[in-house]
Design a protein around this motif. Structure first.
Motif, PDB file in Angstrom:
ATOM      1  N   HIS A 144      26.784  64.783 -33.980  1.00  0.00           N
ATOM      2  CA  HIS A 144      27.116  63.582 -33.199  1.00  0.00           C
ATOM      3  C   HIS A 144      28.109  62.667 -33.896  1.00  0.00           C
ATOM      4  CE1 HIS A 144      24.194  64.314 -30.034  1.00  0.00           C
ATOM      5  NE2 HIS A 144      23.327  64.659 -30.967  1.00  0.00           N
ATOM      6  N   THR A 145      28.564  63.019 -35.084  1.00  0.00           N
ATOM      7  CA  THR A 145      29.512  62.162 -35.787  1.00  0.00           C
ATOM      8  C   THR A 145      30.925  62.480 -35.331  1.00  0.00           C
ATOM      9  OG1 THR A 145      29.636  63.703 -37.637  1.00  0.00           O
ATOM     10  CG2 THR A 145      28.060  61.895 -37.825  1.00  0.00           C
ATOM     11  N   GLY A 146      31.833  61.585 -35.634  1.00  0.00           N
ATOM     12  CA  GLY A 146      33.231  61.809 -35.291  1.00  0.00           C
ATOM     13  C   GLY A 146      33.712  60.970 -34.131  1.00  0.00           C
ATOM     14  N   SER A 147      32.863  60.702 -33.168  1.00  0.00           N
ATOM     15  CA  SER A 147      33.270  59.857 -32.057  1.00  0.00           C
ATOM     16  C   SER A 147      32.682  58.462 -32.256  1.00  0.00           C
ATOM     17  CB  SER A 147      32.795  60.450 -30.723  1.00  0.00           C
ATOM     18  OG  SER A 147      31.398  60.547 -30.702  1.00  0.00           O
ATOM     19  N   HIS A 148      33.364  57.461 -31.714  1.00  0.00           N
ATOM     20  CA  HIS A 148      32.890  56.087 -31.854  1.00  0.00           C
ATOM     21  C   HIS A 148      31.610  55.898 -31.047  1.00  0.00           C
ATOM     22  CE1 HIS A 148      32.791  51.814 -32.368  1.00  0.00           C
ATOM     23  NE2 HIS A 148      32.713  51.668 -31.060  1.00  0.00           N
ATOM     24  N   LYS A 149      30.586  55.429 -31.693  1.00  0.00           N
ATOM     25  CA  LYS A 149      29.303  55.171 -31.035  1.00  0.00           C
ATOM     26  C   LYS A 149      29.011  53.679 -31.107  1.00  0.00           C
ATOM     27  CE  LYS A 149      27.863  59.529 -30.657  1.00  0.00           C
ATOM     28  NZ  LYS A 149      27.171  60.183 -29.607  1.00  0.00           N
ATOM     29  N   GLY A 152      23.750  59.564 -34.079  1.00  0.00           N
ATOM     30  CA  GLY A 152      24.977  59.120 -34.727  1.00  0.00           C
ATOM     31  C   GLY A 152      25.350  57.667 -34.528  1.00  0.00           C
ATOM     32  N   HIS A 153      24.446  56.860 -34.005  1.00  0.00           N
ATOM     33  CA  HIS A 153      24.734  55.443 -33.790  1.00  0.00           C
ATOM     34  C   HIS A 153      24.534  54.642 -35.071  1.00  0.00           C
ATOM     35  CE1 HIS A 153      24.998  55.586 -29.387  1.00  0.00           C
ATOM     36  NE2 HIS A 153      24.034  56.486 -29.463  1.00  0.00           N
ATOM     37  N   PRO A 154      25.469  53.748 -35.422  1.00  0.00           N
ATOM     38  CA  PRO A 154      25.193  52.805 -36.511  1.00  0.00           C
ATOM     39  C   PRO A 154      23.995  51.951 -36.076  1.00  0.00           C
ATOM     40  CG  PRO A 154      27.513  52.744 -35.879  1.00  0.00           C
ATOM     41  CD  PRO A 154      26.796  53.571 -34.859  1.00  0.00           C
ATOM     42  N   THR A 155      22.986  51.844 -36.924  1.00  0.00           N
ATOM     43  CA  THR A 155      21.720  51.231 -36.529  1.00  0.00           C
ATOM     44  C   THR A 155      21.281  50.194 -37.553  1.00  0.00           C
ATOM     45  OG1 THR A 155      21.078  53.304 -35.449  1.00  0.00           O
ATOM     46  CG2 THR A 155      19.315  51.752 -35.929  1.00  0.00           C
ATOM     47  N   GLN A 156      20.773  49.075 -37.048  1.00  0.00           N
ATOM     48  CA  GLN A 156      20.211  48.018 -37.892  1.00  0.00           C
ATOM     49  C   GLN A 156      18.879  47.600 -37.276  1.00  0.00           C
ATOM     50  OE1 GLN A 156      21.635  46.479 -40.784  1.00  0.00           O
ATOM     51  NE2 GLN A 156      19.589  45.627 -40.957  1.00  0.00           N
ATOM     52  N   ILE A 186      15.105  56.002 -35.630  1.00  0.00           N
ATOM     53  CA  ILE A 186      15.279  57.423 -35.943  1.00  0.00           C
ATOM     54  C   ILE A 186      16.084  58.109 -34.847  1.00  0.00           C
ATOM     55  CG2 ILE A 186      14.038  59.622 -36.167  1.00  0.00           C
ATOM     56  CD1 ILE A 186      11.782  57.957 -37.574  1.00  0.00           C
ATOM     57  N   LEU A 187      15.720  57.860 -33.588  1.00  0.00           N
ATOM     58  CA  LEU A 187      16.444  58.472 -32.470  1.00  0.00           C
ATOM     59  C   LEU A 187      17.913  58.060 -32.469  1.00  0.00           C
ATOM     60  CD1 LEU A 187      13.736  57.980 -29.700  1.00  0.00           C
ATOM     61  CD2 LEU A 187      14.365  60.131 -30.793  1.00  0.00           C
ATOM     62  N   SER A 188      18.190  56.785 -32.736  1.00  0.00           N
ATOM     63  CA  SER A 188      19.569  56.293 -32.759  1.00  0.00           C
ATOM     64  C   SER A 188      20.363  56.915 -33.901  1.00  0.00           C
ATOM     65  CB  SER A 188      19.594  54.763 -32.880  1.00  0.00           C
ATOM     66  OG  SER A 188      19.013  54.174 -31.745  1.00  0.00           O
TER      67      SER A 188
END
Length: 161
Positions: free
Chosen positions: A36-41, A64-68, A58-60
């Motif tokens: 899932h990396t490589g595209s803007h999430k 590949g989503h940047p998560t906080q 965990i799901l995010s």
């Protein structure tokens, strides 16, 4: 003469060792994450580091989503001694993301109930989820002792923490 199996013996997760170890599951999740990396999430902000917030994180991360994650409790708050019963329908989700394997490998589960459920201390469940997050994120994503004090207009952007 046919013999009937007790409800516990028909639920193989507690009666046999895990077929997949925690580290094997982490390698599989990291491989899925790389897909899932490589595209803007879009970034994901999660309020609360309890079981629901941590599984969402965990799901995010896997997608590949940047998560906080923001949590009002301090990091060293040791007030989560209560037990939770995990039903059979939650166990496949816990297995998919390595949480179940972590709990089993660290002897953190308590005997299953008749229906195949088992109990775990809430702080142990959260510790297992945080360990999965540590394998998926190179940086710390949980901000403890943090509250949202306001959400500015879209023109200003961002949250006020």
């Amino acid at each position: 003469m046919a013999t009937s199996l007790s409800p516990i013996s028909t639920f193989p997760l507690q009666t046999s060792p895990c077929a997949v170890t925690f580290l094997q599951r982490m390698h599989a999740l990291q491989a899925r994450q790389r897909e899932h990396t490589g595209s803007h999430k879009p970034s994901v902000l999660i309020s609360g580091a309890g079981p629901a917030g941590l599984i969402r994180a965990i799901l995010s991360l896997v997608k590949g989503h940047p998560t906080q994650v923001i949590e009002a409790r301090p990091e060293n708050a040791d007030t989560r001694e209560n037990m939770v019963a995990l039903a059979g329908n939650a166990i496949p989700l816990l297995m998919e993301y390595g949480i179940y394997q972590y709990l089993i490998e660290h002897n953190l589960t308590y005997p299953p109930c008749r229906q195949g459920n088992f109990t775990v201390r809430l702080k142990d469940l959260e510790a297992a989820m945080k360990e999965v997050i540590r394998h998926l994120s190179p940086k710390e994503i949980i901000a403890y002792d943090t509250t949202i004090t306001g959400i500015p207009s879209r023109k200003k952007g961002g949250l006020v923490l």
